[in-house]
Design a protein around this motif. Structure first.
Motif, short mmCIF file in Angstrom:
data_model
loop_
_atom_site.label_atom_id
_atom_site.label_comp_id
_atom_site.label_asym_id
_atom_site.label_seq_id
_atom_site.Cartn_x
_atom_site.Cartn_y
_atom_site.Cartn_z
N LEU A 39 33.72 35.14 37.29
CA LEU A 39 33.82 36.55 37.66
C LEU A 39 32.74 36.95 38.66
O LEU A 39 32.94 37.86 39.45
CB LEU A 39 33.71 37.40 36.39
CG LEU A 39 33.97 38.89 36.47
CD1 LEU A 39 35.37 39.17 36.97
CD2 LEU A 39 33.77 39.52 35.11
N ARG A 40 31.61 36.24 38.66
CA ARG A 40 30.47 36.62 39.49
C ARG A 40 30.12 35.59 40.56
O ARG A 40 29.06 35.68 41.17
CB ARG A 40 29.24 36.82 38.58
CG ARG A 40 29.38 37.93 37.58
CD ARG A 40 29.24 39.30 38.16
NE ARG A 40 27.92 39.41 38.77
CZ ARG A 40 27.63 40.26 39.73
NH1 ARG A 40 28.55 41.06 40.22
NH2 ARG A 40 26.43 40.32 40.24
N SER A 69 26.65 53.82 41.89
CA SER A 69 27.47 54.70 42.70
C SER A 69 28.93 54.23 42.82
O SER A 69 29.82 55.05 42.95
CB SER A 69 26.88 54.85 44.10
OG SER A 69 26.80 53.58 44.73
N HIS A 70 29.15 52.92 42.79
CA HIS A 70 30.51 52.39 42.94
C HIS A 70 30.65 51.09 42.14
O HIS A 70 29.69 50.34 42.00
CB HIS A 70 30.83 52.06 44.40
CG HIS A 70 30.81 53.25 45.29
ND1 HIS A 70 29.68 53.65 45.95
CD2 HIS A 70 31.78 54.14 45.63
CE1 HIS A 70 29.95 54.73 46.66
NE2 HIS A 70 31.21 55.05 46.48
N ILE A 71 31.86 50.86 41.68
CA ILE A 71 32.24 49.56 41.13
C ILE A 71 33.40 49.06 41.96
O ILE A 71 34.35 49.81 42.24
CB ILE A 71 32.65 49.68 39.65
CG1 ILE A 71 31.46 50.15 38.80
CG2 ILE A 71 33.21 48.35 39.14
CD1 ILE A 71 31.81 50.40 37.35
N GLY A 112 43.35 42.78 46.61
CA GLY A 112 42.09 42.95 47.32
C GLY A 112 41.12 43.79 46.50
O GLY A 112 41.28 43.95 45.29
N TRP A 113 40.14 44.31 47.19
CA TRP A 113 39.08 45.10 46.55
C TRP A 113 39.58 46.49 46.23
O TRP A 113 40.19 47.15 47.07
CB TRP A 113 37.85 45.19 47.44
CG TRP A 113 37.10 43.92 47.57
CD1 TRP A 113 37.08 43.09 48.64
CD2 TRP A 113 36.23 43.33 46.59
NE1 TRP A 113 36.26 42.02 48.40
CE2 TRP A 113 35.72 42.14 47.15
CE3 TRP A 113 35.83 43.69 45.31
CZ2 TRP A 113 34.84 41.32 46.46
CZ3 TRP A 113 34.96 42.87 44.62
CH2 TRP A 113 34.47 41.69 45.20
N GLU A 114 39.30 46.96 45.04
CA GLU A 114 39.53 48.35 44.64
C GLU A 114 38.18 48.98 44.40
O GLU A 114 37.39 48.48 43.58
CB GLU A 114 40.37 48.43 43.36
CG GLU A 114 41.81 48.00 43.55
CD GLU A 114 42.60 48.92 44.45
OE1 GLU A 114 42.34 50.14 44.46
OE2 GLU A 114 43.49 48.42 45.16
N GLN A 149 36.77 39.23 40.85
CA GLN A 149 35.37 39.55 41.15
C GLN A 149 35.08 40.98 40.72
O GLN A 149 35.97 41.83 40.76
CB GLN A 149 35.05 39.43 42.65
CG GLN A 149 35.16 38.02 43.21
CD GLN A 149 34.10 37.11 42.65
OE1 GLN A 149 32.91 37.38 42.77
NE2 GLN A 149 34.51 36.02 42.05
N ILE A 150 33.83 41.24 40.35
CA ILE A 150 33.35 42.60 40.11
C ILE A 150 31.99 42.74 40.78
O ILE A 150 31.13 41.87 40.64
CB ILE A 150 33.22 42.92 38.61
CG1 ILE A 150 34.58 42.86 37.92
CG2 ILE A 150 32.58 44.30 38.41
CD1 ILE A 150 34.52 43.08 36.42
#
Length: 181
Positions: A39-40, A69-71, A112-114, A149-150
């Motif tokens: 995951l990382r 601020s964001h995930i 993709g990225w959210e 990914q996170i």
């Protein structure tokens, strides 16, 4: 969701930094070889795969109160289909027993990225010891989930000082340090 979907572009701009490496990560479950390391690892070809009943949990615990601020979550419906999360809850608090839900998002065939903005009621980034990401449901009523990914972003504090704010020294004691020899 905002239009900025690339976490690396935000990091390169210097406005945020990735703070996930300052945290202790745990999962509610995982298949062997498909856990936190995947995951990382910054590789979009690897992923965390849960192994159990919903909700599937990702726990992120910081040793000190951290501004978030964001995930960013990377998922790929085309590759993962029924393993792709469709509803995610973001919770924050000081420990497991006082988590408060701060955001619920619906994902429709994401690829993709959210980006998930993390804000308090005054629209400012939150300061927290713990974040929990809960997968509440998957596409096609899937049982297990894949997250590739996170990333956890914290705003950067300005590090430069405006020297003009410090020019007008009014006492003799301070004026002796007004110039550098």
């Amino acid at each position: 969701m905002a239009s900025e979907k690339d976490p690396l572009a935000s990091e390169r701009s210097g406005s945020v930094r990735e703070v996930g490496n300052h945290a202790i990560w745990s999962l509610s479950s995982c298949k062997p070889g498909f856990g936190i390391d995947q995951l990382r690892d910054d590789c979009m070809d690897t992923y965390w795969q849960s192994d159990g009943q919903l909700p599937h949990l990702v726990n992120i615990q910081f040793q000190r109160k951290t501004m978030v601020s964001h995930i960013y979550i990377y998922t790929d419906y085309k590759l993962d289909e029924s393993y792709t999360p469709s509803r995610i809850s973001i919770r924050a608090g000081t420990h497991f027993n006082d988590l408060q839900e701060i955001e619920v998002i619906e994902l429709i065939e994401p690829s993709g990225w959210e980006m998930i903005p993390i804000k308090d009621i005054h629209d400012r980034p939150i300061r927290t010891y713990m974040i929990q990401i809960a997968v509440l449901s998957n596409h096609q009523n899937g049982r297990d989930t894949h997250m590739r990914q996170i990333k956890i972003h914290s705003p950067c504090e300005p590090t430069s000082f405006d020297i003009n704010k410090f020019r007008n020294f009014s006492t003799v004691q301070f004026q002796q340090y007004a110039t550098i020899r």
